[in-house]
Design an enzyme around this catalytic site. Structure first.
Site, PDB file in Angstrom:
ATOM      1  CG  HIS A   5      73.315   8.389  33.924  1.00  0.00           C
ATOM      2  ND1 HIS A   5      74.509   8.037  34.501  1.00  0.00           N
ATOM      3  CD2 HIS A   5      72.449   7.391  34.237  1.00  0.00           C
ATOM      4  CE1 HIS A   5      74.390   6.877  35.137  1.00  0.00           C
ATOM      5  NE2 HIS A   5      73.155   6.456  34.987  1.00  0.00           N
TER       6      HIS A   5
ATOM      7  CG  ASP B 240      74.806   2.394  36.164  1.00  0.00           C
ATOM      8  OD1 ASP B 240      74.214   3.293  35.533  1.00  0.00           O
ATOM      9  OD2 ASP B 240      74.594   2.152  37.362  1.00  0.00           O
TER      10      ASP B 240
ATOM     11  CD  GLU C 281      71.040   7.829  37.381  1.00  0.00           C
ATOM     12  OE1 GLU C 281      70.031   7.166  37.676  1.00  0.00           O
ATOM     13  OE2 GLU C 281      72.201   7.456  37.695  1.00  0.00           O
TER      14      GLU C 281
END
Length: 355
Positions: free
Chosen positions: A66, A178, A212
């Site tokens: 993602h 992330d 996500e």
């Protein structure tokens, strides 16, 4: 330790500001680096990017990483020009105050600072509390509400102004490892497969998924569209090698020890076994985690798409997840790319992972 050069594709993704639902900057980076190497390339209504290699091959192998990140969204401007906001994704509220932020607006980026009442102006009870979201604001230096609204609009998004930096060797820190590292892995794996002269049996679709952080939404729709037989999701996972982390509760995974291969009900056992075999064959360092439930990643949605997908999950060890300064060893990222390439090459013509 010799200097480490981070890949340009990865650093471009890390610079992109792309909170869930506002992924345009990261989409543009993926377009630039991946599209020229794909046999087919598409976007969709959720903003996913789908790059296909070897379209006549089979089975269909989906890679998913993602491109969205945490953010803030402006919900209200008071009479004095201070911006109030809500969070996009799972924030630790203690981390929000006192941060420099960049807002994405129609007129371009606007810089600001997240503010709250100073500790000197609190009583003893208030000092022990974590501030609620409505007790924090963004200060853009405006004098009035009208002044602020000439520069920003309700619904504009913001991200922390913490950029990528190598802190020692291949160990780096960034606002949004992330999951920019995951988007990089799926894109870079397709690029390397495209450049390779090795025979590829599978149809490979690398998907940079959106949203996500607010419920694996991009993976849900793209998995339906791609209709894969087998899939590998990549995300970050907790490195538990720092102080104040109980291995009895969270397992043992380390920065620099290689990608983390997940095992549990979200994972097809044949895919797990193949990932381990590929890692061993290519001498790729790797480690393991066990998850007894649907994982908090794209793999959760992909596994149950349509009639079900044989799914695997590989995670890149990361310290300080969902903070403004996440830490990753870029050698783990490189080894994850190598593992995805090795897995794709291992898939036999029309091979089934049903069990």
């Amino acid at each position: 330790m010799p200097d480490y050069a981070a890949p340009t594709f990865l650093t471009d993704l890390l610079r992109a500001k792309s909170p869930s639902g506002a992924e345009a900057q990261a989409q543009a980076v993926f377009d630039t680096h991946v599209k020229p190497h794909a046999d087919a390339y598409a976007n969709d209504a959720l903003g996913n990017r789908l790059a296909t290699l070897n379209p006549g091959g089979g089975p269909t192998l989906m890679f998913s990483g993602h491109i969205d990140e945490l953010g803030l969204i402006v919900t209200y401007v008071n009479k004095d020009g201070y911006l109030y906001f809500d969070t996009i994704g799972g924030h630790d509220r203690i981390m929000i105050p006192g941060r420099r932020v960049i807002l994405q607006t129609e007129r371009g980026p606007v810089r600001g600072v997240t503010g709250k009442r100073a500790i000197h102006l609190m009583d003893e009870a208030d000092r022990k509390k974590v501030p609620e979201i409505h007790e924090i604001w963004i200060d853009i230096g405006a004098k009035t509400k009208a002044d602020a609204l000439r520069r920003v609009s309700i619904g504009d998004v913001a991200t922390y102004d913490h950029e990528f930096e190598l802190i020692h060797g291949s160990i780096g820190t960034a606002r949004a490892f992330d999951n920019k590292v995951g988007a990089y892995v799926v894109g870079e794996a397709l690029i390397r497969l495209a450049k390779s002269k090795a025979k590829l049996n599978a149809r490979v679709v690398s998907v940079a998924t959106t949203q996500e952080e607010i419920g694996v939404r991009g993976a849900t729709t793209s998995a339906f569209a791609v209709d894969p037989h087998v899939a590998l999701a990549v995300d970050v996972g907790h490195a538990t090698d720092h102080p104040d982390c109980d291995n009895r509760k969270y397992g043992e995974t380390k920065l620099g020890a290689g990608p983390i291969i997940c095992r549990g009900p979200n994972i097809n056992p044949k895919v797990f076994q193949r990932l381990v075999a590929c890692a061993r064959k290519a001498k790729i360092p790797h480690q393991f985690e066990a998850d007894p439930r649907p994982t908090g990643t794209d793999a959760r949605a992909i596994q149950t798409a349509r009639g079900g997908v044989a799914c695997g999950l590989v995670s890149i060890p990361l310290r300080y997840m969902h903070t403004p300064s996440e830490v990753v060893d870029l050698q783990d990222v490189e080894n994850c790319v190598r593992l995805f390439v090795e897995f794709a090459r291992s898939v036999g013509r029309d091979e089934s992972f049903a069990w």
